[in-house]
Enzyme design. Sequence first.
Site, mmCIF file in Angstrom:
data_model
loop_
_atom_site.group_PDB
_atom_site.id
_atom_site.type_symbol
_atom_site.label_atom_id
_atom_site.label_comp_id
_atom_site.label_asym_id
_atom_site.label_seq_id
_atom_site.Cartn_x
_atom_site.Cartn_y
_atom_site.Cartn_z
ATOM 1 N N GLY A 195 0.843 -1.199 0.000
ATOM 2 C CA GLY A 195 0.000 0.000 0.000
ATOM 3 C C GLY A 195 0.874 1.242 0.000
ATOM 4 N N GLY B 37 25.352 11.754 -29.427
ATOM 5 C CA GLY B 37 24.871 12.442 -28.227
ATOM 6 C C GLY B 37 25.375 11.774 -26.965
ATOM 7 N N ALA B 38 25.578 10.463 -27.054
ATOM 8 C CA ALA B 38 26.031 9.735 -25.869
ATOM 9 C C ALA B 38 27.432 10.197 -25.445
ATOM 10 C CB ALA B 38 26.018 8.237 -26.134
HETATM 11 C C1 HXC Z 1 -3.374 -4.159 12.447
HETATM 12 C C2 HXC Z 1 -2.389 -6.047 11.657
HETATM 13 C C3 HXC Z 1 -2.194 -5.446 10.402
HETATM 14 C C4 HXC Z 1 -2.641 -4.115 10.219
HETATM 15 C C5 HXC Z 1 -1.394 -7.429 10.310
HETATM 16 N N1 HXC Z 1 -1.887 -7.268 11.568
HETATM 17 N N2 HXC Z 1 -1.585 -6.322 9.585
HETATM 18 N N3 HXC Z 1 -2.961 -5.396 12.670
HETATM 19 N N4 HXC Z 1 -3.220 -3.499 11.255
HETATM 20 N N5 HXC Z 1 -2.490 -3.476 9.059
HETATM 21 C C6 HXC Z 1 -1.848 -8.242 12.636
HETATM 22 C C7 HXC Z 1 -2.753 -9.427 12.396
HETATM 23 O O1 HXC Z 1 -4.050 -9.154 12.853
HETATM 24 C C8 HXC Z 1 -2.065 -10.499 13.213
HETATM 25 O O2 HXC Z 1 -2.413 -10.306 14.562
HETATM 26 C C9 HXC Z 1 -0.619 -10.152 13.086
HETATM 27 O O3 HXC Z 1 -0.564 -8.779 12.682
HETATM 28 C C10 HXC Z 1 0.093 -10.986 12.047
HETATM 29 O O4 HXC Z 1 -0.677 -10.965 10.875
HETATM 30 P P1 HXC Z 1 -1.046 -12.300 10.074
HETATM 31 O O5 HXC Z 1 -2.123 -11.926 9.125
HETATM 32 O O6 HXC Z 1 -1.291 -13.414 11.031
HETATM 33 O O7 HXC Z 1 0.334 -12.560 9.344
HETATM 34 P P2 HXC Z 1 0.570 -13.093 7.888
HETATM 35 O O8 HXC Z 1 -0.288 -14.270 7.601
HETATM 36 O O9 HXC Z 1 2.047 -13.218 7.739
HETATM 37 O O10 HXC Z 1 0.099 -11.909 6.911
HETATM 38 C C11 HXC Z 1 0.765 -10.687 6.935
HETATM 39 C C12 HXC Z 1 -0.037 -9.688 6.084
HETATM 40 C C13 HXC Z 1 -1.491 -9.673 6.556
HETATM 41 C C14 HXC Z 1 0.065 -10.098 4.617
HETATM 42 C C15 HXC Z 1 0.660 -8.322 6.241
HETATM 43 O O11 HXC Z 1 -1.520 -9.520 7.955
HETATM 44 C C16 HXC Z 1 -2.265 -8.571 5.949
HETATM 45 O O12 HXC Z 1 -2.726 -8.648 4.805
HETATM 46 N N6 HXC Z 1 -2.511 -7.496 6.739
HETATM 47 C C17 HXC Z 1 -3.297 -6.391 6.315
HETATM 48 C C18 HXC Z 1 -2.519 -5.567 5.336
HETATM 49 C C19 HXC Z 1 -3.251 -4.333 4.965
HETATM 50 O O13 HXC Z 1 -4.306 -4.389 4.305
HETATM 51 N N7 HXC Z 1 -2.797 -3.199 5.497
HETATM 52 C C20 HXC Z 1 -3.353 -1.943 5.231
HETATM 53 C C21 HXC Z 1 -2.791 -1.571 3.902
HETATM 54 S S1 HXC Z 1 -3.226 0.041 3.469
HETATM 55 P P3 HXC Z 1 -2.466 -11.540 15.608
HETATM 56 O O14 HXC Z 1 -2.947 -10.918 16.871
HETATM 57 O O15 HXC Z 1 -3.408 -12.537 15.033
HETATM 58 O O16 HXC Z 1 -1.057 -12.060 15.691
HETATM 59 C C22 HXC Z 1 -1.934 0.897 3.964
HETATM 60 C C23 HXC Z 1 -2.082 2.298 3.629
HETATM 61 C C24 HXC Z 1 -0.897 3.073 3.942
HETATM 62 O O17 HXC Z 1 -1.014 0.471 4.530
HETATM 63 C C25 HXC Z 1 -1.185 4.403 3.384
HETATM 64 C C26 HXC Z 1 -0.068 5.334 3.528
HETATM 65 C C27 HXC Z 1 -0.350 6.568 2.778
#
Ligand code: HXC
Length: 510
Positions: free
Chosen positions: A169, A404-405
């Site tokens: 993201g 040019g290079a």
């Molecule tokens: C809160 C989160 C989190 C998040 C993961 N966790 N991402 N908590 N906010 N964004 C937590 C999970 O709930 C989990 O908690 C622990 O972290 C580990 O995650 P898992 O899913 O068990 O791990 P894994 O299977 O390795 O997957 C990792 C992952 C997945 C691919 C990153 O967690 C995921 O898709 N997370 C969401 C990603 C996302 O959509 N983020 C927002 C993107 S938008 P527990 O308690 O169960 O251990 C963004 C915008 C930024 O970032 C903008 C800036 C301008």
Amino acid sequence: MKDILSELEDRREAARLGGGQKRIDAQHGRGKLTARERIELLLDEDSFEEFDMFVAHRCTDFGMEKQRPAGDGVVTGWGTINGRMVYVFSQDFTVFGGSLSETHAQKICKIMDMAIQNGAPVIGINDSGGARIQEGVASLAGYAEVFQRNIMASGVVPQISVIMGPCAGGAVYSPAMTDFIFMVKDTSYMFVTGPDVVKTVTNEVVTAEELGGASTHTKKSSVADGAFENDVEALAEVRRLVDFLPLNNREKPPVRPFFDETSRIEASLDTLVPENPNTPYDMKELITKLADEGDFYEIQEDFAKNIITGFVRLEGQTVGIVANQPMVLAGCLDIDSSRKAARFVRFCDCFEIPILTLVDVPGFLPGTSQEYGGVIKHGAKLLFAYGEATVPKVTVITRKAYGGAYDVMASKHLRGDFNYAWPTAEIAVMGAKGATEIIHRADLADAEKIAQHTQDYEDRFANPFVAAEKGFIDEVIQPKSTRKRVARAFASLRNKSLKNPWKKHDNIPL
Ligand code: HXC
């Protein structure tokens, strides 16, 4: 008093455990180190001083008030790399997946502010699920605060990102604005939208690794500058890179002791360029033979291999290398190589790193894909970067410098300080055959005449002396003495002072 001391130790112990032993084991199970283990490997032993170990988030939605781990998913502080100061943040995937909350962002911003103020590099270790979903817009605001600091720090202190897990993201834009991005093979990925969204929107089926793994970003997109086998290797390489760099834009790069004769003669270089002008040779051989102890630190090794970029030391001083590689696409310039080299030249100029340019370039790559892709604008990036750079610039033309290079590759006309050529250099508008076919079009049917015209053109231009007569080449040098000539040239330029006219900033063709 004793109770308070032991409470402090207990609190520290809890903070060090991050998200707990189970999650630490899971992290290890994936071949990844924890945030603290990474910092330990990155920094000199016992040099890490931590900030904000007890910071906890302030979110009260979704029951978050019941889980407030100390540190809030990022370890921040400063330490040293071979005795030189750096600031560091390391996201802790074991705490809410390393996701970025308002307070997590504040911790990162604090050390970035200190780095800018105190003039030391920032190294960010990224391992995060992105915006902390429970915090919503507060998290987005946190990212933007980090972005703004990346921008302010750019050109002031070196910024290095190490991607050691997910980075997705908008989160990718903080590393994207830093000077160098390193990734770890198979355990890290970067993308703006993940495979699921890609499938929904474009119907493409792609894995996370294919979409944004280390291989993709070092070979195809050029987002990343290096890919390494595991966390340990990546961190060791960051240490090596930092050794080449100054701490900030007011300091010169570090001078290291060197154990190599400046006047070392490399007889083999006299035969590096093959007799046949169309036979390639490996420009890296020249680079390693020039460098102190043959040590070359390459940047973007796997992307646009027709140009080579990286760092060496000459007499212990860091020098940035830009070199055409005749082994790939005959060393021509194209969109990718121009972009790669332009960014590197600008990095060097930001941080007062002198630039050595090694030229063997038959011109720009022709074709519709290049023109449609904007080779005019991308080629201009490199031209612009060289022309605006005020650092010492030494150029050696080994063979072709066509069209040019020739101008682009740090020519005399772009304020090159020392422009050397080997006797094998050919400085011309184009190769003899192409030139003859244009200026003697009327004789095209007569092979004998064309051969004679080609020979005449070669005699006239396939050498460095026409350019040397005009002073565009300062000296024609013996290949075997290149190390000595180049090292002495840079030594004479150590007090170079050149300023561009005042401007708010330039408008490089982006
Ligand atoms: C809160 C989160 C989190 C998040 C993961 N966790 N991402 N908590 N906010 N964004 C937590 C999970 O709930 C989990 O908690 C622990 O972290 C580990 O995650 P898992 O899913 O068990 O791990 P894994 O299977 O390795 O997957 C990792 C992952 C997945 C691919 C990153 O967690 C995921 O898709 N997370 C969401 C990603 C996302 O959509 N983020 C927002 C993107 S938008 P527990 O308690 O169960 O251990 C963004 C915008 C930024 O970032 C903008 C800036 C301008």
